[in-house]
Write a protein that holds these residues in place. Structure first.
Motif, PDB file in Angstrom:
ATOM      1  N   GLN A  62       0.855  -1.200   0.000  1.00 48.29           N
ATOM      2  CA  GLN A  62       0.000   0.000   0.000  1.00 48.29           C
ATOM      3  C   GLN A  62       0.883   1.239   0.000  1.00 48.29           C
ATOM      4  O   GLN A  62       0.476   2.301  -0.438  1.00 48.29           O
ATOM      5  N   SER A  63       2.068   1.094   0.560  1.00 54.26           N
ATOM      6  CA  SER A  63       3.121   2.099   0.471  1.00 54.26           C
ATOM      7  C   SER A  63       4.351   1.423   1.066  1.00 54.26           C
ATOM      8  O   SER A  63       4.221   0.442   1.794  1.00 54.26           O
ATOM      9  N   PRO A  64       5.544   1.922   0.761  1.00 54.46           N
ATOM     10  CA  PRO A  64       6.737   1.267   1.332  1.00 54.46           C
ATOM     11  C   PRO A  64       7.020   1.759   2.751  1.00 54.46           C
ATOM     12  O   PRO A  64       8.178   1.819   3.171  1.00 54.46           O
ATOM     13  N   GLN A  65       5.975   2.115   3.504  1.00 52.80           N
ATOM     14  CA  GLN A  65       6.147   2.779   4.788  1.00 52.80           C
ATOM     15  C   GLN A  65       7.162   2.105   5.714  1.00 52.80           C
ATOM     16  O   GLN A  65       8.135   2.709   6.132  1.00 52.80           O
ATOM     17  N   THR A  66       6.928   0.834   6.036  1.00 48.02           N
ATOM     18  CA  THR A  66       7.817   0.214   7.031  1.00 48.02           C
ATOM     19  C   THR A  66       9.202  -0.021   6.435  1.00 48.02           C
ATOM     20  O   THR A  66      10.210   0.079   7.128  1.00 48.02           O
ATOM     21  N   LEU A  67       9.244  -0.287   5.140  1.00 45.52           N
ATOM     22  CA  LEU A  67      10.541  -0.536   4.507  1.00 45.52           C
ATOM     23  C   LEU A  67      11.409   0.709   4.504  1.00 45.52           C
ATOM     24  O   LEU A  67      12.612   0.652   4.734  1.00 45.52           O
ATOM     25  N   LYS A  68      10.771   1.868   4.251  1.00 45.62           N
ATOM     26  CA  LYS A  68      11.601   3.079   4.248  1.00 45.62           C
ATOM     27  C   LYS A  68      12.065   3.400   5.670  1.00 45.62           C
ATOM     28  O   LYS A  68      13.155   3.926   5.869  1.00 45.62           O
ATOM     29  N   GLN A  69      11.273   3.035   6.664  1.00 47.08           N
ATOM     30  CA  GLN A  69      11.717   3.235   8.044  1.00 47.08           C
ATOM     31  C   GLN A  69      12.906   2.316   8.350  1.00 47.08           C
ATOM     32  O   GLN A  69      13.840   2.715   9.035  1.00 47.08           O
ATOM     33  N   PHE A 102      -0.457   0.166  -4.058  1.00 44.25           N
ATOM     34  CA  PHE A 102      -1.680  -0.545  -4.429  1.00 44.25           C
ATOM     35  C   PHE A 102      -2.654  -0.538  -3.259  1.00 44.25           C
ATOM     36  O   PHE A 102      -2.286  -0.925  -2.147  1.00 44.25           O
ATOM     37  N   ARG A 103      -3.863  -0.083  -3.498  1.00 48.54           N
ATOM     38  CA  ARG A 103      -4.873  -0.110  -2.432  1.00 48.54           C
ATOM     39  C   ARG A 103      -6.198  -0.547  -3.021  1.00 48.54           C
ATOM     40  O   ARG A 103      -6.660   0.018  -4.013  1.00 48.54           O
ATOM     41  N   ASP A 104      -6.778  -1.538  -2.393  1.00 52.41           N
ATOM     42  CA  ASP A 104      -8.038  -2.088  -2.893  1.00 52.41           C
ATOM     43  C   ASP A 104      -9.194  -1.311  -2.267  1.00 52.41           C
ATOM     44  O   ASP A 104      -9.860  -1.790  -1.369  1.00 52.41           O
ATOM     45  N   THR A 161       0.967   6.230  -8.043  1.00 51.99           N
ATOM     46  CA  THR A 161       2.401   6.433  -7.850  1.00 51.99           C
ATOM     47  C   THR A 161       2.672   7.463  -6.775  1.00 51.99           C
ATOM     48  O   THR A 161       2.084   8.542  -6.781  1.00 51.99           O
ATOM     49  N   GLN A 162       3.541   7.093  -5.863  1.00 50.92           N
ATOM     50  CA  GLN A 162       3.961   8.033  -4.829  1.00 50.92           C
ATOM     51  C   GLN A 162       5.408   8.456  -5.051  1.00 50.92           C
ATOM     52  O   GLN A 162       6.223   7.677  -5.543  1.00 50.92           O
ATOM     53  N   ILE A 163       5.688   9.688  -4.670  1.00 54.45           N
ATOM     54  CA  ILE A 163       7.076  10.112  -4.512  1.00 54.45           C
ATOM     55  C   ILE A 163       7.313   9.941  -3.018  1.00 54.45           C
ATOM     56  O   ILE A 163       6.864  10.756  -2.211  1.00 54.45           O
ATOM     57  N   MET A 210      -5.154   7.721  12.524  1.00 49.13           N
ATOM     58  CA  MET A 210      -5.656   8.560  11.446  1.00 49.13           C
ATOM     59  C   MET A 210      -4.666   8.559  10.276  1.00 49.13           C
ATOM     60  O   MET A 210      -5.060   8.439   9.132  1.00 49.13           O
ATOM     61  N   HIS A 211      -3.377   8.679  10.554  1.00 47.67           N
ATOM     62  CA  HIS A 211      -2.394   8.604   9.467  1.00 47.67           C
ATOM     63  C   HIS A 211      -1.930   7.162   9.325  1.00 47.67           C
ATOM     64  O   HIS A 211      -2.327   6.466   8.413  1.00 47.67           O
ATOM     65  N   HIS A 212      -1.105   6.692  10.198  1.00 41.18           N
ATOM     66  CA  HIS A 212      -0.803   5.267  10.308  1.00 41.18           C
ATOM     67  C   HIS A 212      -0.176   5.005  11.671  1.00 41.18           C
ATOM     68  O   HIS A 212       0.211   5.946  12.370  1.00 41.18           O
ATOM     69  N   PRO A 213      -0.079   3.739  12.089  1.00 40.62           N
ATOM     70  CA  PRO A 213       0.319   3.437  13.471  1.00 40.62           C
ATOM     71  C   PRO A 213       1.773   3.768  13.777  1.00 40.62           C
ATOM     72  O   PRO A 213       2.202   3.593  14.910  1.00 40.62           O
ATOM     73  N   GLY A 244      -0.014  15.406  -0.708  1.00 42.54           N
ATOM     74  CA  GLY A 244       0.992  14.628  -0.003  1.00 42.54           C
ATOM     75  C   GLY A 244       0.749  14.668   1.480  1.00 42.54           C
ATOM     76  O   GLY A 244      -0.022  15.496   1.973  1.00 42.54           O
ATOM     77  N   GLY A 245       1.409  13.746   2.172  1.00 41.95           N
ATOM     78  CA  GLY A 245       1.254  13.746   3.613  1.00 41.95           C
ATOM     79  C   GLY A 245       2.311  12.873   4.241  1.00 41.95           C
ATOM     80  O   GLY A 245       2.895  12.006   3.576  1.00 41.95           O
ATOM     81  N   GLY A 246       2.570  13.131   5.500  1.00 43.31           N
ATOM     82  CA  GLY A 246       3.555  12.314   6.181  1.00 43.31           C
ATOM     83  C   GLY A 246       3.544  12.598   7.657  1.00 43.31           C
ATOM     84  O   GLY A 246       2.626  13.237   8.180  1.00 43.31           O
ATOM     85  N   SER A 247       4.585  12.125   8.323  1.00 43.25           N
ATOM     86  CA  SER A 247       4.642  12.310   9.765  1.00 43.25           C
ATOM     87  C   SER A 247       6.046  12.054  10.281  1.00 43.25           C
ATOM     88  O   SER A 247       6.877  11.476   9.589  1.00 43.25           O
ATOM     89  N   ILE A 248       6.270  12.505  11.510  1.00 41.43           N
ATOM     90  CA  ILE A 248       7.436  12.063  12.261  1.00 41.43           C
ATOM     91  C   ILE A 248       7.063  10.679  12.795  1.00 41.43           C
ATOM     92  O   ILE A 248       5.910  10.435  13.144  1.00 41.43           O
ATOM     93  N   ARG A 249       8.034   9.776  12.811  1.00 44.06           N
ATOM     94  CA  ARG A 249       7.711   8.392  13.191  1.00 44.06           C
ATOM     95  C   ARG A 249       8.144   8.095  14.619  1.00 44.06           C
ATOM     96  O   ARG A 249       9.071   8.718  15.151  1.00 44.06           O
ATOM     97  N   ILE A 250       7.496   7.088  15.120  1.00 49.33           N
ATOM     98  CA  ILE A 250       7.945   6.535  16.397  1.00 49.33           C
ATOM     99  C   ILE A 250       9.252   5.784  16.127  1.00 49.33           C
ATOM    100  O   ILE A 250       9.331   5.045  15.145  1.00 49.33           O
ATOM    101  N   GLY A 265       9.054  11.404   7.482  1.00 52.40           N
ATOM    102  CA  GLY A 265       9.032  11.540   6.028  1.00 52.40           C
ATOM    103  C   GLY A 265       7.674  11.922   5.518  1.00 52.40           C
ATOM    104  O   GLY A 265       6.807  12.396   6.281  1.00 52.40           O
ATOM    105  N   LEU A 266       7.535  11.693   4.254  1.00 57.88           N
ATOM    106  CA  LEU A 266       6.281  12.069   3.607  1.00 57.88           C
ATOM    107  C   LEU A 266       6.201  11.381   2.261  1.00 57.88           C
ATOM    108  O   LEU A 266       7.210  10.894   1.742  1.00 57.88           O
ATOM    109  N   ALA A 267       4.992  11.312   1.724  1.00 56.49           N
ATOM    110  CA  ALA A 267       4.833  10.813   0.358  1.00 56.49           C
ATOM    111  C   ALA A 267       3.963  11.797  -0.403  1.00 56.49           C
ATOM    112  O   ALA A 267       2.922  12.242   0.102  1.00 56.49           O
ATOM    113  N   TYR A 268       4.412  12.170  -1.583  1.00 61.89           N
ATOM    114  CA  TYR A 268       3.603  12.989  -2.473  1.00 61.89           C
ATOM    115  C   TYR A 268       2.889  12.067  -3.454  1.00 61.89           C
ATOM    116  O   TYR A 268       3.463  11.064  -3.887  1.00 61.89           O
TER     117      TYR A 268
END
Ligand code: ASP
Length: 586
Positions: A194-201, A218-220, A232-234, A445-448, A482-488, A528-531
Motif C-alpha cells: 500500500q506504500s513502502p512505509q515500514t521498509l523506508k523506516q 496498491f490499495r483495494d 504512484t507516490q514520490i 488517522m495517518h498510520h500506526p 501529499g502527507g507524512g509524519s514524524i515516526r515513532i 518523512g512524507l509521500a507525495y
C-alpha cells in the motif's frame, strides 16, 4: 533512414531543403488539384502537399491513404502561402516527391484529434490510439518532466533512490490489500505494498539517512476521480530531523516544481493551519484556499427564536457569498437540492440576502425579525449585495462536512476556483486517532507509526482521542497532494501504540515484529512524507481526474478494459497455486 526530421521541427529557415518525414496520417483533404496530408508524430504535425499536375500517380496514391496509415514522405520544404499561426510548423509545408506506405491501418474507432468523438470507455480500450492524441500525450510528457525534476531536486539534497519490493506481507492497518498467491508456498500470499512505509523506516534504521523512491502503491479501495487501485507516490524519508525540516525540504521541492514546470515563482512560505482550525473554518482537512467564505458558527445568533430546526441543532454554521444576493429563487432551490443529494445528505438550507439598503431578507423571516437578522448579518460580516447560506444538523462534524460541500460548490459557481491559480497549504497537528464505527475501536488517522506530539503523550492512557500527532498534509487547491509524519523510533512507544489500536502483544509481534525488533538496534529519529505523483501531474495539467495523466489507467470498477483484467485463471494455474474458487457471482 526512416526520417531526416520529425513532424514538429521544420521551420521557415528549412525552406528549400529536401527532407524525409515518417508518421501517421491524421487526415487528407482534396482541394482542386491538390491533396493535403497532415502528418503526425509525437513531436507535432506537418502539412504535406501533393500536386496532381506535377505528379498524378503520387497524388492518386495520397488520395487513397486512410486515417492512421503509417507513411514515409520525401519532399521539399516550402513557405506556405496561407500560414497557420496555431501550428509551430505552420509557416511551411512539404511538396511531396515520394510517398511510401510503411503500414496501413484499419479505420480507428474514434477520431484521433484534440476533439475526439470517442467516449471514455472506448478511449481506454484503445488507449494506444488515445495516447496518439496531443491532449493525452502532453500529460505523459508533463509527468516525465515532473519526475525528472523530482529526481534532480532530491538528488541535489542528498537523497538516494532505493527500490523496495513489490511482493511484501499483508498488513492489517490501512486500506484493503491486493494479494498474490505463492506457488512455492502453497496457501500463502504476498500482498502488494500500500506504500513502502515500514521498509523506508527500516532504511533509516540502516543508516541511509535520506531515501526516496518514485513507486507504485496498491490499495483495494472504492474508486473516485482522484483514486486508482494502483497509483504512484514520490515516497521520502529522512533521519535526524524535526517536523520543520521535513516541511521545509518538501515545500522546497514543491516550489522547485512550480518554478520548473509551471514557471511560477512562489516566494512566500506556504500557509500552515492546524487540523482543528481547518475543520472549524472549512469543514475539511483539505480546504481549498483559493477563496475565503470561511464558516461562521451561528449557535448563539440563531438559536432561541422559535425555529425548531435551529433550536434542536448541535451545530449551525454559515458562509457568506460575496455579491451573490442576486441569486434567484430558482438558483437557491437548486442549491438546496444540491445539499440534499444523497452524497451530501443535508436536510436543507436557509438563506438570507442582504439588500442594497442593508436590510436582510431570509427564508426564515417568520421566526427572525429584522433586528435578529441584522445580528446575523453582523456575525457574518455581510455587506449589501451578499448572500448568507446557513446549514445546521445534529452532528457537528457531519454538518461541517456538508457545509464544506456547499462552500466548494459556491466557489465553483462564483468562479473562485481558477485552475491557473494555486493556493498551497500545510495542514498540521492531525489527531492521532479516529473512531471507527465499523471496527468499534480507535484507528490511526495517518498510520500506526506516526509519532504523537510530545506534549500529548501523557494523554495516550487517559484521553487518546485528544492526542495530536506530528503529522502533516500538503494541500493545494483542495487536493491532498501529499502527507507524512514524524515516526515513532522507540520500540516501547510503538508497542504501546499497537496496544491502543487493539492489537494483542502477540498479534503486534506477529504483524510488526520485524519493525519493533529493528527499533531495538539503534533506530535514529526519523520522519518523512509521500507525495501523490498522479495528483501533482493532474493539478499542473488542469485535469479533473488523475486518469488522464496515467498511460494505462483502470476504469471506475477497477478494470483494465484494454487488457481485460482482472480475469479468471485456468484450472491448471489454480491447481498449481492450490486455489479453489468457491464463489463466483459473475
Ligand atoms: N506512507 C504514507 C502514506 O502512504 C506516507 C508517509 O507517511 O510517508 O500515506
Amino acid at each position: 533512414m526512416y526520417r531526416t526530421h520529425n513532424c514538429g521541427e521544420l521551420r521557415l529557415e528549412n525552406a528549400g531543403q529536401e527532407v524525409t518525414l515518417a508518421g501517421w496520417v491524421q487526415r487528407t483533404r482534396k482541394m482542386g488539384g491538390m491533396t493535403f496530408l497532415d502528418l503526425r508524430d509525437r513531436y507535432g504535425l506537418t502539412q504535406i502537399v501533393f500536386d496532381n499536375q506535377a505528379s498524378p500517380a503520387l497524388t492518386e496514391a495520397a488520395n487513397h491513404l486512410g486515417r492512421e496509415y503509417v507513411v514515409q514522405v520525401t519532399g521539399k520544404v516550402a513557405e506556405r502561402s496561407s500560414k497557420n499561426a496555431n501550428l509551430p510548423t505552420g509557416d511551411i509545408e512539404i511538396n511531396a516527391t515520394d510517398l511510401k506506405i510503411l503500414n496501413p491501418s484499419e479505420v480507428p474507432p474514434f477520431t484521433i484529434e484534440d476533439d475526439t468523438d470517442g467516449g471514455d470507455e472506448l478511449r481506454m480500450k484503445y488507449r494506444y490510439l488515445d495516447i496518439r492524441r496531443a491532449a493525452v500525450r502532453k500529460n505523459l510528457e508533463l509527468r516525465h518532466r515532473m519526475t525528472m525534476e523530482v529526481r534532480r531536486y532530491l538528488d541535489s539534497k542528498g537523497f538516494l533512490e532505493i527500490e523496495t519490493p513489490m511482493l511484501v506481507g499483508s498488513t492489517p492497518e490501512g486500506a484493503r490489500d491486493f494479494v498474490v498467491p505463492s506457488r512455492m508456498n502453497q496457501g500463502q500470499f504476498y500482498a502488494l505494498p500500500q506504500s513502502p512505509q515500514t521498509l523506508k523506516q527500516l532504511l533509516m534504521v540502516a543508516g541511509i539517512d535520506r531515501y526516496f523512491q518514485i513507486v507504485k502503491c496498491f490499495r483495494d479501495e472504492d474508486l473516485r476521480a482522484d483514486r486508482q487501485p494502483e497509483f504512484t507516490q514520490i515516497d521520502c524519508e529522512m533521519s535526524f530531523i524535526h517536523q520543520d525540516d521535513i516541511i521545509n525540504t518538501f515545500e522546497g521541492m514543491a516550489k522547485h516544481l512550480f518554478k520548473e514546470i509551471r514557471g511560477i515563482e512562489l516566494t512566500e512560505p506556504f500557509l500552515r493551519m492546524t487540523w482543528a482550525d481547518a475543520m472549524r473554518l472549512y469543514g475539511s482537512d483539505k480546504p481549498d484556499m483559493r477563496f475565503g467564505m470561511t464558516f461562521v458558527e451561528l449557535m448563539d445568533v440563531m438559536k432561541g427564536h422559535g425555529f425548531p430546526v435551529f433550536d434542536n441543532a448541535a451545530y449551525i454554521g454559515g458562509i457568506c457569498a460575496k455579491g451573490a444576493a442576486h441569486y434567484t429563487r430558482k438558483q437557491l432551490d437548486q442549491l438546496t437540492d444540491f445539499v440534499k443529494r444523497s452524497q451530501i445528505g443535508a436536510k436543507g438550507l436557509v438563506y438570507a440576502r442582504v439588500g442594497e439598503d442593508g436590510t436582510v431578507k431570509s427564508s426564515v423571516d417568520k421566526f427572525y425579525d429584522q433586528e435578529a437578522l441584522q445580528a446575523l448579518r453582523k456575525a457574518m460580516d455581510a455587506e449589501p449585495g451578499d448572500l448568507i447560506l446557513i446549514m445546521s444538523g445534529d452532528d457537528a462534524m457531519k454538518t461541517r462536512k456538508q457545509l464544506c460541500e456547499l462552500r466548494l460548490e459556491m466557489g465553483r459557481q462564483l468562479g473562485l476556483r481558477d485552475k491557473n491559480k494555486f493556493a498551497c497549504l500545510w495542514v498540521v497537528d492531525f489527531p492521532m486517532f479516529e473512531w471507527s464505527d465499523e471496527e468499534q475501536r480507535l484507528m490511526a488517522m495517518h498510520h500506526p507509526f506516526t509519532h504523537p506530539k510530545a506534549e500529548d503523550i501523557p494523554m495516550l492512557d487517559t484521553k487518546p482521542e485528544d492526542v495530536r500527532a506530528d503529522a502533516y498534509d500538503m494541500v493545494i487547491n483542495g487536493v491532498e497532494v501529499g502527507g507524512g509524519s514524524i515516526r515513532i523510533h522507540d520500540s516501547k512507544l510503538q508497542a504501546k501504540m499497537f496496544e491502543i489500536l487493539g492489537f494483542t502483544p502477540e498479534r503486534a509481534q506477529e504483524q510488526f515484529g520485524f519493525l519493533m525488533n529493528a527499533f531495538k538496534y539503534g533506530a535514529p529519529p526519523h520522519g518523512g512524507l509521500a507525495y501523490g505523483l498522479d495528483r501533482w501531474v493532474s493539478l499542473f495539467a488542469g485535469l479533473d481526474s488523475i486518469r488522464d495523466c496515467i498511460a494505462f489507467p483502470k476504469n471506475n470498477s477497477g478494470r483494465d478494459v484494454m487488457l481485460d483484467a482482472p480475469a479468471p485463471l485456468d484450472q491448471k494455474q489454480l491447481d498449481e497455486l492450490a486455489l479453489a474458487i468457491v464463489k463466483n457471482d459473475k
